[in-house]
Design a protein around this motif. Sequence first.
Motif, PDB file in Angstrom:
ATOM      1  N   SER A  47       0.693  -1.221   0.103  1.00 20.23           N
ATOM      2  CA  SER A  47      -0.021   0.103  -0.197  1.00 20.23           C
ATOM      3  C   SER A  47       0.551   1.394  -0.005  1.00 20.23           C
ATOM      4  N   GLY A  48       2.294   1.134   0.149  1.00 23.59           N
ATOM      5  CA  GLY A  48       2.835   2.347   0.324  1.00 23.59           C
ATOM      6  C   GLY A  48       2.562   3.308   1.245  1.00 23.59           C
ATOM      7  N   MET A  68      -2.134  -3.912   2.611  1.00 26.67           N
ATOM      8  CA  MET A  68      -0.754  -4.678   3.365  1.00 26.67           C
ATOM      9  C   MET A  68       0.448  -3.875   3.174  1.00 26.67           C
ATOM     10  N   GLU A  69       1.318  -3.498   4.018  1.00 25.54           N
ATOM     11  CA  GLU A  69       2.415  -2.814   3.707  1.00 25.54           C
ATOM     12  C   GLU A  69       3.513  -3.419   4.767  1.00 25.54           C
ATOM     13  N   VAL A  74       6.946   3.232   6.317  1.00 31.41           N
ATOM     14  CA  VAL A  74       6.121   3.634   5.334  1.00 31.41           C
ATOM     15  C   VAL A  74       4.529   3.571   5.832  1.00 31.41           C
ATOM     16  N   ILE A  75       4.135   2.454   6.268  1.00 30.59           N
ATOM     17  CA  ILE A  75       2.824   2.454   6.669  1.00 30.59           C
ATOM     18  C   ILE A  75       2.372   3.628   7.645  1.00 30.59           C
ATOM     19  N   VAL A  76       3.269   4.028   8.372  1.00 26.68           N
ATOM     20  CA  VAL A  76       2.894   5.329   9.272  1.00 26.68           C
ATOM     21  C   VAL A  76       2.102   6.481   8.176  1.00 26.68           C
ATOM     22  N   ASN A  77       2.724   6.719   7.109  1.00 30.14           N
ATOM     23  CA  ASN A  77       2.270   7.472   6.150  1.00 30.14           C
ATOM     24  C   ASN A  77       0.911   7.057   5.709  1.00 30.14           C
ATOM     25  N   ASN A  89     -13.869   2.323   6.680  1.00 35.57           N
ATOM     26  CA  ASN A  89     -13.963   0.844   5.592  1.00 35.57           C
ATOM     27  C   ASN A  89     -12.585   0.516   5.394  1.00 35.57           C
ATOM     28  N   VAL A  90     -11.437   0.953   6.171  1.00 29.59           N
ATOM     29  CA  VAL A  90     -10.019   0.612   5.781  1.00 29.59           C
ATOM     30  C   VAL A  90      -9.274  -0.016   6.931  1.00 29.59           C
ATOM     31  N   ARG A  91      -8.368  -0.981   6.818  1.00 31.92           N
ATOM     32  CA  ARG A  91      -7.507  -1.511   7.936  1.00 31.92           C
ATOM     33  C   ARG A  91      -6.206  -1.827   7.240  1.00 31.92           C
ATOM     34  N   LEU A  92      -5.172  -1.347   7.925  1.00 31.41           N
ATOM     35  CA  LEU A  92      -4.036  -1.690   7.561  1.00 31.41           C
ATOM     36  C   LEU A  92      -3.418  -2.718   8.185  1.00 31.41           C
ATOM     37  N   VAL A  93      -2.405  -3.261   7.494  1.00 30.44           N
ATOM     38  CA  VAL A  93      -1.889  -4.718   8.046  1.00 30.44           C
ATOM     39  C   VAL A  93      -0.269  -4.445   7.990  1.00 30.44           C
ATOM     40  N   ASN A  94       0.561  -4.507   8.858  1.00 31.12           N
ATOM     41  CA  ASN A  94       1.962  -4.517   8.660  1.00 31.12           C
ATOM     42  C   ASN A  94       2.666  -5.839   8.380  1.00 31.12           C
ATOM     43  N   GLU A  95       2.431  -6.604   7.542  1.00 29.13           N
ATOM     44  CA  GLU A  95       2.766  -7.718   7.375  1.00 29.13           C
ATOM     45  C   GLU A  95       3.427  -7.979   6.058  1.00 29.13           C
ATOM     46  N   ASN A  96       3.891  -9.214   5.570  1.00 27.22           N
ATOM     47  CA  ASN A  96       4.575  -9.598   4.365  1.00 27.22           C
ATOM     48  C   ASN A  96       3.572 -10.268   3.496  1.00 27.22           C
ATOM     49  N   ALA A  97       3.784 -10.373   2.238  1.00 28.05           N
ATOM     50  CA  ALA A  97       2.685 -11.054   1.352  1.00 28.05           C
ATOM     51  C   ALA A  97       3.120 -12.833   1.436  1.00 28.05           C
TER      52      ALA A  97
END
Length: 212
Positions: A47-48, A68-69, A74-77, A89-97
């Motif tokens: 997601s950059g 996913m980032e 970067v995910i903090v941005n 309606n958004v959730r971010l995930v700090n994980e590897n694909a």
Amino acid sequence: MRMRNKPWADDFMEENNHIVETSPFSHKGSWKNMFQNENPIHLEIGSGKGQFIANMAKQHLDINFIGMEKVKSVIVNAIEKVKETEVTNVRLVNENAEDLRELFTVNEIDKLYLNFSDPWPKARHEKRRLTYRTFLEQYQHILKPNGEIVLKTDNMQLFEYSVVSFSQYGMRLEEVTLDLNNIDDPLNVMTEYEEKFSSLGQPIYRCRVRFP
């Protein structure tokens, strides 16, 4: 360009755990319960800084988005971008694909986006490309039948490789666009990279594919 380390990133993510999931593996098979609705779930891998997923969520309030980032700095941005849009309606995930099957169960995702992924141009790094067959196997596992993958990139070599990889895997090519700049697509939401490269007149490649 390497992002500067942000030692406060962990604390920032914890403070914003209504946006970034700090224990995402616990939601496997129950992401709709976490969103508290039955809306479709779209996943963006890589997601950059979050411009794409934040704006997509703002335009499509009837869809749940997971971004996913893997890079904390970067995910903090992306968290900031989502906060600015004030969407829920958004959730971010700090994980590897590489962990997709541990994060999602069979047929849990409706649509998947690969935006300006790392091309990994050296041959010895082929298996790291997000359109390599081992990743396609994961996507097929988590996507619903006939689920769609949308790929956008400025890298011609990665695009050509991906189209061949999709075809060899038996996927159905719905669209192949060699210069998105020349198409009037009001539904296209740009990433930060896309805005930059488009302004320079650089071609943006897009394809849409489905599993058989």
